[in-house]
Scaffold this active site. Structure first.
Site, PDB file in Angstrom:
ATOM      1  N   ARG A   1      -3.243 -10.337   5.103  1.00 50.20           N
ATOM      2  CA  ARG A   1      -3.716 -10.375   3.710  1.00 50.20           C
ATOM      3  C   ARG A   1      -2.635  -9.764   2.826  1.00 50.20           C
ATOM      4  O   ARG A   1      -2.390  -8.564   2.886  1.00 50.20           O
ATOM      5  CB  ARG A   1      -5.027  -9.586   3.616  1.00 50.20           C
ATOM      6  CG  ARG A   1      -5.654  -9.553   2.230  1.00 50.20           C
ATOM      7  CD  ARG A   1      -6.893  -8.658   2.228  1.00 50.20           C
ATOM      8  NE  ARG A   1      -7.524  -8.624   0.935  1.00 50.20           N
ATOM      9  CZ  ARG A   1      -7.128  -7.852  -0.073  1.00 50.20           C
ATOM     10  NH1 ARG A   1      -6.107  -7.034   0.066  1.00 50.20           N
ATOM     11  NH2 ARG A   1      -7.758  -7.881  -1.223  1.00 50.20           N
TER      12      ARG A   1
ATOM     13  N   LYS B   1       0.814  -1.227   0.000  1.00 55.30           N
ATOM     14  CA  LYS B   1       0.000   0.000   0.000  1.00 55.30           C
ATOM     15  C   LYS B   1       0.841   1.268   0.000  1.00 55.30           C
ATOM     16  O   LYS B   1       2.019   1.259   0.313  1.00 55.30           O
ATOM     17  CB  LYS B   1      -1.020  -0.044   1.133  1.00 55.30           C
ATOM     18  CG  LYS B   1      -2.171  -0.986   0.772  1.00 55.30           C
ATOM     19  CD  LYS B   1      -3.276  -1.040   1.784  1.00 55.30           C
ATOM     20  CE  LYS B   1      -4.363  -2.016   1.262  1.00 55.30           C
ATOM     21  NZ  LYS B   1      -5.321  -2.376   2.306  1.00 55.30           N
TER      22      LYS B   1
HETATM   23  N1  HH2 Z   1      -7.435  -4.074   1.080  1.00 58.74           N
HETATM   24  C1  HH2 Z   1      -7.817  -4.103  -0.208  1.00 58.74           C
HETATM   25  C2  HH2 Z   1      -8.923  -4.860  -0.609  1.00 58.74           C
HETATM   26  N2  HH2 Z   1      -9.624  -5.593   0.282  1.00 58.74           N
HETATM   27  N3  HH2 Z   1      -9.955  -6.343   2.497  1.00 58.74           N
HETATM   28  C3  HH2 Z   1      -9.601  -6.320   3.785  1.00 58.74           C
HETATM   29  N4  HH2 Z   1     -10.297  -7.045   4.698  1.00 58.74           N
HETATM   30  N5  HH2 Z   1      -8.535  -5.576   4.240  1.00 58.74           N
HETATM   31  C4  HH2 Z   1      -7.781  -4.813   3.391  1.00 58.74           C
HETATM   32  O1  HH2 Z   1      -6.837  -4.134   3.864  1.00 58.74           O
HETATM   33  C5  HH2 Z   1      -8.136  -4.810   2.007  1.00 58.74           C
HETATM   34  C6  HH2 Z   1      -9.249  -5.587   1.589  1.00 58.74           C
HETATM   35  C7  HH2 Z   1      -7.045  -3.315  -1.221  1.00 58.74           C
HETATM   36  O2  HH2 Z   1      -5.964  -4.036  -1.732  1.00 58.74           O
HETATM   37  P1  HH2 Z   1      -5.956  -4.831  -3.119  1.00 58.74           P
HETATM   38  O3  HH2 Z   1      -6.947  -5.932  -3.107  1.00 58.74           O
HETATM   39  O4  HH2 Z   1      -4.578  -5.243  -3.398  1.00 58.74           O
HETATM   40  O5  HH2 Z   1      -6.328  -3.737  -4.197  1.00 58.74           O
HETATM   41  P2  HH2 Z   1      -7.660  -3.317  -4.945  1.00 58.74           P
HETATM   42  O6  HH2 Z   1      -8.677  -2.903  -3.939  1.00 58.74           O
HETATM   43  O7  HH2 Z   1      -7.210  -2.180  -5.830  1.00 58.74           O
HETATM   44  O8  HH2 Z   1      -8.146  -4.507  -5.725  1.00 58.74           O
END
Ligand code: HH2
Length: 280
Positions: free
Chosen positions: A258, A223
Site C-alpha cells: 500500500r 511513514k
Molecule cells: N496506513 C494508513 C492508513 N490505512 N491501512 C492498512 N491496511 N495498512 C496501513 O499501513 C495503513 C492503512 C496510514 O497512512 P495514510 O493513509 O497515508 O495516512 P492517513 O491515515 O493520515 O490518512
C-alpha cells in the site's frame, strides 16, 4: 488486463506483487492531507495511480495518523459520495479504508470490493457481518490502542509474536462471523502503535505473519520511521526508504504493498521479480 480480486487473494501462493495506490479524501492525512478533497482532483489522482500501474486503489475518508480525530460515518460518506464512483470507473480494484460498517456498505454499493479495516473488526463488529453477507474480502490490520493515543508509549515483549497472535485471533473472530480465511488479508500495521524497532522487527519478521496462510499487506509508505532512519523530515521525500521497506518485506513473503508512489515501486518490483521470483 487488470487483475482480479482472486489474483489479490491468492498472491501469497502465486508470488504476484500487488500494488495498492493510496487515495486519501481527507483534509488531514499525514503526507497528502487536503490534496484530493476536491472530486476532480481525486479522480485525476486515481487515474494517475492506475496509469502508473496500481492494481488496486485504497480510498479513505478518515485519517488514522497519530493524534487524528475521529470522523463520523455520515461525514465519511459525504466525502466519498461523488468520488467513489469516479474511482471505481478507473478500472482498478477499489478498497475502502474505514472501520465503520455504514461507510463500508455505502462503498460496496458504489462498486468497492475490499474492506480495509485498521481496527480488524474491533471498532464496529458490523463490518464482519457485512463482509460475510456480501462475500467481501477484508484486510485485518494490527493496531495497538487507537490513533489518538497509539504512539504515546507502545510496549511489546516480542512484537512479531504478539502481532501474529493478535492477527490469528482476529482471523478466528472473522471466521466465527462467517468470513472465510481465504477472503482475508493480514497487515502488521506499520506505524500503528509501534516504535522504530517494532516496525523494523515486523518488516523483517513478515515470514511469521505469512505463515498464517493469508496474503500479507504492508503499508510503510512515507511513514515516520523512514524519516527516523534517513533524516527525511518531509514525508514526500521518503520514497527511497519506502521502496527499501517494501522490497525487504517482499523477501519475507509480503505480496500486497500500500503506497502513495506507484510508478517507482512498480519499477523496483520489476527488478526484484526478475532477480528473485517468488511463489510456489
Ligand atoms: N496506513 C494508513 C492508513 N490505512 N491501512 C492498512 N491496511 N495498512 C496501513 O499501513 C495503513 C492503512 C496510514 O497512512 P495514510 O493513509 O497515508 O495516512 P492517513 O491515515 O493520515 O490518512
Amino acid at each position: 488486463m487488470g487483475i482480479t480480486l482472486d489474483d489479490i487473494l491468492t498472491s501469497h501462493r502465486t508470488g504476484r506483487s500487488i500494488v495498492m495506490g493510496i487515495l486519501n479524501v481527507t483534509p488531514d492525512s499525514f503526507s497528502d492531507g487536503g490534496a484530493f478533497l476536491d472530486p476532480a482532483d481525486a479522480k485525476a489522482q486515481a487515474e494517475r495511480l492506475v496509469a502508473e500501474g496500481a492494481d488496486a486503489i485504497d480510498v479513505g475518508a478518515e485519517s488514522t495518523r497519530p493524534g487524528s480525530e475521529r470522523v463520523s460515518a455520515g461525514e465519511q460518506i459525504d466525502r466519498l459520495r461523488e468520488i467513489l464512483p469516479a474511482v471505481v470507473a478507473c478500472g482498478a480494484v477499489v478498497s475502502i479504508d474505514t472501520t465503520r460498517a455504514e461507510v463500508a456498505a455505502f462503498a460496496l454499493d458504489a462498486g468497492a470490493q475490499i474492506l480495509n479495516d485498521v481496527s480488524a473488526g474491533r471498532d464496529d463488529p458490523g463490518l464482519f457481518a457485512l463482509a460475510a453477507e456480501r462475500g467481501a474480502p477484508m484486510i485485518l490490520m494490527h493496531m495497538l490502542g487507537e490513533p489518538k493515543s497509539m504512539q504515546a508509549d507502545p510496549q511489546y515483549d516480542d512484537v512479531v509474536s504478539e502481532v501474529r497472535a493478535f492477527l490469528a485471533e482476529r482471523i478466528g473472530a472473522a471466521g466465527a462471523a462467517g468470513v472465510a480465511r481465504r477472503r482475508l488479508i493480514v497487515d502488521p500495521g506499520i506505524g500503528f502503535g509501534k516504535r522504530l524497532e517494532h516496525n523494523l522487527a515486523l518488516l523483517a519478521g513478515v515470514g511469521e505473519l505469512a505463515s498464517l496462510g493469508t496474503a500479507v499487506l504492508i503499508g510503510p509508505s512515507r511513514k515516520r520511521f523512514l524519516g527516523e532512519l534517513t533524516g527525511r523530515r518531509d514525508p514526500r521525500q521518503r520514497l527511497a526508504g519506502t521502496l527499501a521497506a517494501c522490497l525487504a518485506a517482499r523477501r519475507g513473503g509480503a505480496t500486497i504493498f500500500r503506497v502513495h508512489d506507484v510508478a517507482p515501486l512498480r519499477e523496483a518490483l520489476a527488478v526484484a521479480e526478475a532477480i528473485e521470483p517468488l511463489g510456489e
